[in-house]
Design an enzyme around this catalytic site. Sequence first.
Site, mmCIF file in Angstrom:
data_model
loop_
_atom_site.group_PDB
_atom_site.id
_atom_site.type_symbol
_atom_site.label_atom_id
_atom_site.label_comp_id
_atom_site.label_asym_id
_atom_site.label_seq_id
_atom_site.Cartn_x
_atom_site.Cartn_y
_atom_site.Cartn_z
ATOM 1 N N GLY A 12 0.778 -1.379 -0.145
ATOM 2 C CA GLY A 12 -0.064 0.037 0.040
ATOM 3 C C GLY A 12 0.888 1.290 -0.066
ATOM 4 N N ASN A 14 1.585 2.977 -2.684
ATOM 5 C CA ASN A 14 1.030 4.113 -3.636
ATOM 6 C C ASN A 14 -0.116 4.482 -2.857
ATOM 7 O OD1 ASN A 14 2.442 4.281 -6.323
ATOM 8 N ND2 ASN A 14 2.696 2.128 -5.914
ATOM 9 N N LEU A 84 -4.563 -6.838 -7.616
ATOM 10 C CA LEU A 84 -4.398 -7.697 -8.483
ATOM 11 C C LEU A 84 -5.333 -8.488 -9.421
ATOM 12 C CD1 LEU A 84 -1.110 -8.813 -6.588
ATOM 13 C CD2 LEU A 84 -1.228 -6.939 -8.338
ATOM 14 N N HIS A 103 0.867 0.183 -13.597
ATOM 15 C CA HIS A 103 1.619 -0.988 -13.868
ATOM 16 C C HIS A 103 3.085 -0.982 -13.741
ATOM 17 C CE1 HIS A 103 1.761 -5.024 -15.490
ATOM 18 N NE2 HIS A 103 2.784 -4.629 -16.204
ATOM 19 N N ASP A 144 -4.719 -4.939 -18.635
ATOM 20 C CA ASP A 144 -3.617 -3.948 -19.018
ATOM 21 C C ASP A 144 -3.700 -3.358 -20.456
ATOM 22 O OD1 ASP A 144 -2.483 -4.547 -16.673
ATOM 23 O OD2 ASP A 144 -1.182 -6.060 -17.402
ATOM 24 N N GLU A 173 6.700 5.621 -9.312
ATOM 25 C CA GLU A 173 5.367 5.625 -9.060
ATOM 26 C C GLU A 173 4.789 6.600 -8.066
ATOM 27 O OE1 GLU A 173 4.240 0.941 -9.778
ATOM 28 O OE2 GLU A 173 4.907 1.386 -7.845
HETATM 29 C C1 GAR Z 1 3.148 -1.600 -7.605
HETATM 30 O O1 GAR Z 1 4.570 -1.483 -7.957
HETATM 31 C C2 GAR Z 1 2.381 -1.597 -8.830
HETATM 32 O O2 GAR Z 1 2.703 -0.844 -9.873
HETATM 33 C C3 GAR Z 1 1.883 -2.943 -8.854
HETATM 34 O O3 GAR Z 1 2.062 -3.380 -7.398
HETATM 35 C C4 GAR Z 1 2.744 -2.704 -6.656
HETATM 36 C C5 GAR Z 1 2.018 -2.427 -5.325
HETATM 37 O O4 GAR Z 1 3.024 -1.646 -4.497
HETATM 38 N N1 GAR Z 1 1.045 -3.380 -9.378
HETATM 39 C C6 GAR Z 1 0.780 -4.230 -10.520
HETATM 40 O O5 GAR Z 1 1.788 -5.260 -10.586
HETATM 41 C C7 GAR Z 1 -0.294 -4.619 -11.238
HETATM 42 N N2 GAR Z 1 -0.328 -5.157 -12.268
HETATM 43 P P1 GAR Z 1 2.302 -0.909 -3.224
HETATM 44 O O6 GAR Z 1 1.353 -1.951 -2.494
HETATM 45 O O7 GAR Z 1 3.328 -0.719 -2.424
HETATM 46 O O8 GAR Z 1 1.641 0.166 -3.795
#
Ligand code: GAR
Length: 188
Positions: A12, A14, A84, A103, A144, A173
């Site tokens: 989490g 992001n 996901l 992504h 995607d 990100e």
């Molecule tokens: C992020 O890097 C995001 O881009 C990826 O999961 C991570 C979550 O990080 N998403 C995918 O791979 C979607 N296909 P976080 O939980 O620290 O935000």
Amino acid sequence: MKNIVIFASGNGTNAQCIAEYFKDRNDVRIPLLLCNKKNAYVFERARNLGIPSRLVTREEFHSDSLTEELLRIPADLIVLAGFLWLVPEKMVRAFPKRIVNIHPALLPKYGGKGMYGDRVHEAVIEAKEKQSGITIHLIDEEYDKGTTLFQATCPVEVSDTPDSLAQKIHQLEHRHFPEVIDRYLNTL
Ligand code: GAR
């Protein structure tokens, strides 16, 4: 007032960056965060940030009642911040151009089912790519494949591991996702 509902699956970071970016704004709020993993750290982050959060089961995710709840809020934008599961068609149709995903690679490469988190970075390194990056895009019925709103790149060094590449990608990100959401919200 615009409402952002966040979906997350794990750590989490992001979700936290987005919440911190908007915390002093009185034109945007985050009334709900949903997560599909029971003990995900994102719940702790949501508690600390004062964002209402709850677990969403697969059954609920595919139910009409969740889409109806999101319409009632009403969610102006649904943000998939490291979420996901494939969003069901009914929800996509109920929120056209209003579901945004991030992504951790430069789509259309390294996307699709099963391509998430470290698996993406492993594939990028395995293919000896010289650069990777992030893609922020709208969601349609296919994984995607929706319209790209934004991409940013970073170099992949020969010394990079999936972990070091993941760190670079997370930095990109965190720097860009909240701003891209903000700009996109202004167009809605
Ligand atoms: C992020 O890097 C995001 O881009 C990826 O999961 C991570 C979550 O990080 N998403 C995918 O791979 C979607 N296909 P976080 O939980 O620290 O935000």
